[in-house]
Design an enzyme around this catalytic site. Structure first.
Site, short mmCIF file in Angstrom:
data_model
loop_
_atom_site.label_atom_id
_atom_site.label_comp_id
_atom_site.label_asym_id
_atom_site.label_seq_id
_atom_site.Cartn_x
_atom_site.Cartn_y
_atom_site.Cartn_z
N ASN A 9 -1.35 11.43 2.90
CA ASN A 9 -1.63 10.48 3.82
C ASN A 9 -0.44 9.25 3.91
O ASN A 9 -0.53 8.57 2.75
CB ASN A 9 -2.98 9.80 3.88
CG ASN A 9 -3.20 8.65 4.89
OD1 ASN A 9 -2.44 8.44 5.90
ND2 ASN A 9 -4.00 7.74 4.30
N TRP A 10 0.49 9.25 4.67
CA TRP A 10 1.62 8.44 4.64
C TRP A 10 1.27 7.05 5.05
O TRP A 10 1.87 6.05 4.83
CB TRP A 10 2.63 8.86 5.37
CG TRP A 10 3.56 10.20 4.86
CD1 TRP A 10 3.20 10.54 3.41
CD2 TRP A 10 4.51 10.99 5.32
NE1 TRP A 10 3.89 11.84 3.28
CE2 TRP A 10 4.86 11.88 4.25
CE3 TRP A 10 4.98 10.91 6.62
CZ2 TRP A 10 5.57 12.95 4.65
CZ3 TRP A 10 6.02 12.06 6.89
CH2 TRP A 10 6.38 12.82 5.68
N LYS A 11 0.15 6.78 5.58
CA LYS A 11 -0.14 5.50 6.17
C LYS A 11 1.00 4.70 6.97
O LYS A 11 1.67 5.71 7.72
CB LYS A 11 -0.52 4.38 5.09
CG LYS A 11 -1.72 5.18 4.19
CD LYS A 11 -2.10 4.13 3.08
CE LYS A 11 -3.24 5.10 2.16
NZ LYS A 11 -4.06 4.13 1.27
N HIS A 104 -11.02 6.59 7.85
CA HIS A 104 -10.14 6.05 6.88
C HIS A 104 -10.83 4.58 6.45
O HIS A 104 -10.83 3.78 7.26
CB HIS A 104 -8.88 6.02 6.88
CG HIS A 104 -8.03 5.80 5.57
ND1 HIS A 104 -7.87 4.54 4.91
CD2 HIS A 104 -7.56 6.79 4.63
CE1 HIS A 104 -7.35 4.65 3.58
NE2 HIS A 104 -7.07 6.12 3.41
N GLU A 106 -9.29 1.99 5.50
CA GLU A 106 -8.61 1.10 6.03
C GLU A 106 -8.69 0.74 7.66
O GLU A 106 -8.37 -0.33 8.04
CB GLU A 106 -7.12 1.46 5.95
CG GLU A 106 -6.65 1.26 4.36
CD GLU A 106 -5.35 1.97 4.08
OE1 GLU A 106 -5.07 1.95 2.88
OE2 GLU A 106 -4.75 2.68 4.69
N GLU A 177 -13.36 8.53 -0.65
CA GLU A 177 -12.59 7.70 -0.84
C GLU A 177 -12.93 6.46 -1.37
O GLU A 177 -13.38 5.39 -0.34
CB GLU A 177 -11.40 7.49 0.06
CG GLU A 177 -10.48 8.67 0.37
CD GLU A 177 -9.13 8.28 1.06
OE1 GLU A 177 -8.02 8.64 0.58
OE2 GLU A 177 -9.20 7.52 2.15
N GLY A 183 -5.09 2.56 -3.47
CA GLY A 183 -3.96 1.54 -3.44
C GLY A 183 -4.06 0.48 -4.70
O GLY A 183 -3.14 -0.42 -4.63
N SER A 223 -6.07 6.53 -5.29
CA SER A 223 -5.31 6.41 -6.77
C SER A 223 -5.17 7.91 -7.30
O SER A 223 -5.04 7.98 -8.47
CB SER A 223 -5.42 5.53 -7.55
OG SER A 223 -5.36 4.00 -6.76
N GLY A 244 -2.36 9.09 -1.24
CA GLY A 244 -1.77 8.11 -0.61
C GLY A 244 -0.21 7.85 -0.96
O GLY A 244 0.66 8.65 -0.73
N GLY A 245 -0.13 6.80 -2.05
CA GLY A 245 1.32 6.53 -2.41
C GLY A 245 1.97 7.51 -3.04
O GLY A 245 3.30 7.82 -2.96
#
Length: 261
Positions: A9-11, A104, A106, A177, A183, A223, A244-245
């Site tokens: 997931n590149w956000k 999500h 966020e 999540e 993050g 993470s 994510g990252g």
């Protein structure tokens, strides 16, 4: 046996050019890996990238003849209308994408999406033939106050409310999540993640039947890194990871995929 599902997931990262460059390199590495291609061709593994809406067409162009799944990060439940800035399920489908992330953390906690709105989005995605990855997760204060399972149960039950059990089993992916692990560099222990994912599967069994619960794909996100993927994936009720990252760099995401096998 349930298939493994490894998703990035590149956000709000990677515009059209960066997305095209990433996908070009990524698709080449996927295609050159015998173990990955064999796992995908035998339906044991699915690999997905969820990109910003503005970058979806670039990803699709770079993904020609590849088995990598592409999806959007969010959508609105109406097909069209005066909803400035939103994208719809038909729009996502028109790009060539097949999946979409819904709910999500966020979206829930920054943009204040409700369980009811998540349900509307899941329902709309299914109606258009998209596979929703429905995210659930608790805040740190929920965990500290022993409310994790209550929060997750509400989010899951409200999210799939009114949806046919067969559709839940075949066409919905659930991603757990914990908000406090996204993050932050903090990761739920494999055992803690397994406990919550097992509770989700048990709840799905109660709501939709045991056959559905055995079939549904449940992911962990928060993470996720190459170093902890194998431990997470060793758990009985965790079928994949939502990354994510670490999915923003081709090499680290490839390492995660390889560690999952």
């Amino acid at each position: 046996m349930r298939r493994k599902f490894i998703a990035g997931n590149w956000k709000m990262f990677n515009g059209p050019k960066a997305s095209y460059d990433f996908m070009t390199k990524f698709v080449s590495l996927i295609s050159s890996s015998k173990v990955i291609t064999e796992s995908i061709s035998s339906s044991k593994l699915e690999v997905a990238i969820f990109a910003p809406a503005i970058s979806l067409e670039s990803c699709v162009r770079a993904n020609v003849s590849s088995s990598v799944i592409l999806g959007a990060e969010n959508m609105y439940w109406e097909k069209q209308g005066a909803f400035t800035g939103e994208i719809s399920a038909p729009m996502i489908k028109e790009t060539g994408c097949t999946h979409v992330i819904i709910g999500h953390s966020e979206r829930r906690h920054i943009f204040h999406e409700t369980d009811s709105e998540v349900n509307k989005k899941v329902t709309a995605a299914l109606a258009e033939g998209l596979t929703p990855v429905m995210c659930v997760g608790e805040l740190l204060q929920d965990r500290e106050n022993s409310k994790t399972f209550d929060v997750i149960a509400t989010q899951v039950s409200e999210g799939i409310k009114g949806i046919d059990p067969l559709s839940v089993a075949d066409n919905i992916i659930i991603a757990y999540e914990p908000v406090w692990a996204i993050g932050t560099g903090k990761t739920a222990s494999s055992e803690d993640a397994e406990e919550v994912c097992a509770s989700i599967r048990k709840l799905v069994a109660q709501l939709c039947g045991c056959a559905c619960a055995e079939k549904i794909i449940i992911l962990y996100g928060g993470s996720v890194k190459p170093e902890n993927t194998a431990s997470i994936m060793s758990q009985a009720n965790i079928d994949g990871v939502l990354v994510g990252g670490a999915s923003l760099k081709v090499d680290s995401f490839m390492s995660i995929i390889e560690s999952s096998l």
